[in-house]
Design a protein around this motif. Structure first.
Motif, PDB file in Angstrom:
ATOM      1  N   TRP A 147     -94.502  39.478 -11.147  1.00 30.43           N
ATOM      2  CA  TRP A 147     -93.922  38.545 -10.604  1.00 30.43           C
ATOM      3  C   TRP A 147     -94.385  37.167 -10.441  1.00 30.43           C
ATOM      4  O   TRP A 147     -95.261  36.765 -11.176  1.00 30.43           O
ATOM      5  N   VAL A 148     -93.335  36.237 -10.630  1.00 28.97           N
ATOM      6  CA  VAL A 148     -92.854  34.991 -10.736  1.00 28.97           C
ATOM      7  C   VAL A 148     -93.162  33.454  -9.547  1.00 28.97           C
ATOM      8  O   VAL A 148     -91.551  34.613  -8.692  1.00 28.97           O
ATOM      9  N   ARG A 149     -92.952  32.638  -9.392  1.00 28.09           N
ATOM     10  CA  ARG A 149     -92.917  32.265  -8.081  1.00 28.09           C
ATOM     11  C   ARG A 149     -92.244  31.438  -8.220  1.00 28.09           C
ATOM     12  O   ARG A 149     -91.722  31.129  -9.365  1.00 28.09           O
ATOM     13  N   ALA A 150     -90.921  31.846  -6.777  1.00 32.51           N
ATOM     14  CA  ALA A 150     -89.615  31.013  -6.978  1.00 32.51           C
ATOM     15  C   ALA A 150     -89.678  30.049  -7.938  1.00 32.51           C
ATOM     16  O   ALA A 150     -88.289  30.290  -8.456  1.00 32.51           O
ATOM     17  N   ASP A 151     -90.554  28.733  -7.951  1.00 33.76           N
ATOM     18  CA  ASP A 151     -90.008  27.549  -7.811  1.00 33.76           C
ATOM     19  C   ASP A 151     -89.631  27.723 -10.144  1.00 33.76           C
ATOM     20  O   ASP A 151     -90.164  26.499 -11.017  1.00 33.76           O
ATOM     21  N   GLN A 152     -90.319  29.025 -11.158  1.00 33.50           N
ATOM     22  CA  GLN A 152     -90.648  28.723 -11.922  1.00 33.50           C
ATOM     23  C   GLN A 152     -89.938  30.348 -12.885  1.00 33.50           C
ATOM     24  O   GLN A 152     -89.929  30.377 -13.518  1.00 33.50           O
ATOM     25  N   ARG A 153     -89.307  30.924 -11.702  1.00 29.27           N
ATOM     26  CA  ARG A 153     -88.481  31.663 -11.882  1.00 29.27           C
ATOM     27  C   ARG A 153     -87.224  31.145 -13.292  1.00 29.27           C
ATOM     28  O   ARG A 153     -86.644  32.727 -13.649  1.00 29.27           O
ATOM     29  N   HIS A 154     -87.322  30.354 -13.397  1.00 29.74           N
ATOM     30  CA  HIS A 154     -85.949  29.685 -14.783  1.00 29.74           C
ATOM     31  C   HIS A 154     -87.049  29.686 -15.984  1.00 29.74           C
ATOM     32  O   HIS A 154     -86.600  28.483 -16.333  1.00 29.74           O
ATOM     33  N   ALA A 155     -88.150  29.626 -16.056  1.00 37.43           N
ATOM     34  CA  ALA A 155     -88.861  28.791 -17.004  1.00 37.43           C
ATOM     35  C   ALA A 155     -89.459  29.749 -18.185  1.00 37.43           C
ATOM     36  O   ALA A 155     -90.549  28.832 -18.789  1.00 37.43           O
ATOM     37  N   GLY A 156     -89.371  30.576 -17.458  1.00 35.07           N
ATOM     38  CA  GLY A 156     -89.869  31.749 -19.211  1.00 35.07           C
ATOM     39  C   GLY A 156     -91.229  32.569 -19.049  1.00 35.07           C
ATOM     40  O   GLY A 156     -91.558  33.011 -20.083  1.00 35.07           O
ATOM     41  N   TRP A 157     -91.433  32.334 -17.630  1.00 40.63           N
ATOM     42  CA  TRP A 157     -92.642  33.189 -17.343  1.00 40.63           C
ATOM     43  C   TRP A 157     -92.212  35.022 -18.059  1.00 40.63           C
ATOM     44  O   TRP A 157     -93.699  35.581 -17.624  1.00 40.63           O
ATOM     45  N   GLY A 158     -91.116  35.311 -16.975  1.00 38.39           N
ATOM     46  CA  GLY A 158     -91.654  36.675 -16.561  1.00 38.39           C
ATOM     47  C   GLY A 158     -91.350  37.018 -18.348  1.00 38.39           C
ATOM     48  O   GLY A 158     -92.180  38.065 -18.166  1.00 38.39           O
ATOM     49  N   SER A 159     -90.911  36.511 -18.957  1.00 36.73           N
ATOM     50  CA  SER A 159     -91.081  36.965 -20.508  1.00 36.73           C
ATOM     51  C   SER A 159     -92.545  37.055 -21.193  1.00 36.73           C
ATOM     52  O   SER A 159     -92.462  38.094 -21.942  1.00 36.73           O
ATOM     53  N   LYS A 160     -93.252  35.708 -20.599  1.00 38.32           N
ATOM     54  CA  LYS A 160     -94.444  35.155 -21.745  1.00 38.32           C
ATOM     55  C   LYS A 160     -94.986  36.441 -20.570  1.00 38.32           C
ATOM     56  O   LYS A 160     -96.531  36.878 -21.765  1.00 38.32           O
ATOM     57  N   LEU A 161     -95.187  36.612 -19.927  1.00 41.80           N
ATOM     58  CA  LEU A 161     -95.915  37.556 -19.204  1.00 41.80           C
ATOM     59  C   LEU A 161     -95.612  39.124 -19.604  1.00 41.80           C
ATOM     60  O   LEU A 161     -96.769  40.224 -20.279  1.00 41.80           O
ATOM     61  N   LEU A 162     -95.071  39.604 -20.136  1.00 37.28           N
ATOM     62  CA  LEU A 162     -94.481  41.188 -20.650  1.00 37.28           C
ATOM     63  C   LEU A 162     -94.675  40.626 -21.507  1.00 37.28           C
ATOM     64  O   LEU A 162     -95.445  41.904 -21.876  1.00 37.28           O
ATOM     65  N   THR A 163     -94.480  39.859 -22.432  1.00 33.64           N
ATOM     66  CA  THR A 163     -94.719  39.997 -24.032  1.00 33.64           C
ATOM     67  C   THR A 163     -96.290  39.813 -24.261  1.00 33.64           C
ATOM     68  O   THR A 163     -97.007  40.867 -25.222  1.00 33.64           O
ATOM     69  N   ALA A 164     -97.318  39.378 -23.468  1.00 35.30           N
ATOM     70  CA  ALA A 164     -98.607  38.998 -23.123  1.00 35.30           C
ATOM     71  C   ALA A 164     -99.290  40.671 -23.123  1.00 35.30           C
ATOM     72  O   ALA A 164     -99.767  41.202 -23.491  1.00 35.30           O
ATOM     73  N   ALA A 165     -98.485  41.191 -21.927  1.00 33.77           N
ATOM     74  CA  ALA A 165     -99.097  42.553 -21.357  1.00 33.77           C
ATOM     75  C   ALA A 165     -98.578  43.504 -22.821  1.00 33.77           C
ATOM     76  O   ALA A 165     -99.342  44.524 -23.232  1.00 33.77           O
ATOM     77  N   GLU A 166     -97.297  43.471 -22.938  1.00 33.55           N
ATOM     78  CA  GLU A 166     -96.871  44.566 -24.773  1.00 33.55           C
ATOM     79  C   GLU A 166     -97.896  44.248 -25.763  1.00 33.55           C
ATOM     80  O   GLU A 166     -98.609  45.260 -26.090  1.00 33.55           O
ATOM     81  N   GLU A 167     -98.471  43.223 -26.219  1.00 34.72           N
ATOM     82  CA  GLU A 167     -99.245  42.687 -27.062  1.00 34.72           C
ATOM     83  C   GLU A 167    -100.940  43.383 -26.973  1.00 34.72           C
ATOM     84  O   GLU A 167    -101.593  43.729 -27.922  1.00 34.72           O
ATOM     85  N   GLU A 168    -101.716  42.704 -25.542  1.00 31.04           N
ATOM     86  CA  GLU A 168    -102.507  44.185 -25.344  1.00 31.04           C
ATOM     87  C   GLU A 168    -102.624  45.373 -25.361  1.00 31.04           C
ATOM     88  O   GLU A 168    -103.690  45.585 -25.484  1.00 31.04           O
ATOM     89  N   ALA A 169    -101.404  45.319 -24.431  1.00 30.87           N
ATOM     90  CA  ALA A 169    -101.667  47.211 -24.805  1.00 30.87           C
ATOM     91  C   ALA A 169    -101.902  47.583 -26.082  1.00 30.87           C
ATOM     92  O   ALA A 169    -101.973  48.755 -26.161  1.00 30.87           O
ATOM     93  N   ALA A 170    -101.045  47.166 -26.650  1.00 32.92           N
ATOM     94  CA  ALA A 170    -100.805  47.542 -28.294  1.00 32.92           C
ATOM     95  C   ALA A 170    -102.194  47.471 -28.632  1.00 32.92           C
ATOM     96  O   ALA A 170    -102.973  48.136 -29.758  1.00 32.92           O
ATOM     97  N   ARG A 171    -102.500  47.037 -29.058  1.00 30.47           N
ATOM     98  CA  ARG A 171    -104.201  46.059 -28.869  1.00 30.47           C
ATOM     99  C   ARG A 171    -105.074  47.347 -28.469  1.00 30.47           C
ATOM    100  O   ARG A 171    -106.063  47.794 -29.666  1.00 30.47           O
TER     101      ARG A 171
END
Length: 222
Positions: A147-171
């Motif tokens: 989930w991303v807060r409404a005022d930040q939903r076009h600021a790239g946080w969805g991608s950053k959250l998903l990428t961080a989770a993928e990197e941690e999962a791979a680790r």
């Protein structure tokens, strides 16, 4: 996903991004996946709360095996005298079923118990910008909520959250990610991040579908 996936163009507040693994929490039983309309919103029972992910629902189906499905045991068992009760939320029942099915699955697969994974983004004022919860089981990581807060939903946080989770999962040794997204949420967001559609489930309110995704992760050298 239970996610609000977002674009990249708008200015963002000062933030910290952290990976959290709550010591006492179990893998969320939400929607095993990230969900959001286009790249904008998450699957919401409420504007900020998403339904359980289909990926987790799949895991629950696996966990729903009982001794009645085992012919060799069934022939030896007689039903006890018992009372059947129907209720709403039952925390004690959920904890007991979780413990019992986790133990069953761990013995059957040798993969042990699932471990929680979470990613949180907070702004300079300490307010939540967005977050992701997931669980890791063996070589698989399933996104539960994003989930991303409404005022930040076009600021790239969805991608950053998903990428961080993928990197941690791979680790942690994962080689695959799974997630689900309603058709009114963010299936294209996941496609854009390399997720391959593996199936759909009909029957979602409003004539929608639940879209299931899979992604092979790059192996991280240890």
């Amino acid at each position: 996903m239970r996610a609000a996936a977002v674009g990249d163009s708008r200015a963002s507040p000062a933030i910290t991004v952290g990976l959290l693994s709550p010591p006492t929490s179990r893998p969320a039983r939400g929607d095993g996946g990230a969900r959001g309309a286009g790249e904008t919103t998450a699957k919401e029972r409420h504007p900020a709360v998403q339904k359980r992910s289909e990926a987790v629902a799949h895991a629950d189906i696996l966990r729903a095996m009982t001794t009645e499905q085992q012919p060799s045991d069934r022939a030896q068992q007689a039903p006890v005298t018992a009372t059947l009760q129907i209720a709403a939320k039952d925390n004690a029942l959920e904890r007991r079923l979780d413990d019992e099915l986790t133990a069953f699955n761990a013995e059957a697969t040798g993969a042990g118990a699932p471990a929680p994974l979470s990613v949180r983004v907070t702004d300079a004022a300490g307010e939540l910008v967005g977050g992701l919860t997931a669980w890791v089981w063996g070589s698989c990581c399933a996104v539960d909520m994003l989930w991303v807060r409404a005022d930040q939903r076009h600021a790239g946080w969805g991608s950053k959250l998903l990428t961080a989770a993928e990197e941690e999962a791979a680790r942690r040794g994962c080689t695959e990610m799974i997630v689900s997204s309603f058709t009114f949420q963010a299936p294209d967001f996941y496609r854009g991040h390399g997720y391959r559609e593996t199936g759909r489930t009909d029957g979602i309110p409003g004539g929608h579908q639940d879209v299931h995704f899979h992604k092979v992760l790059k192996i991280v050298a240890r």
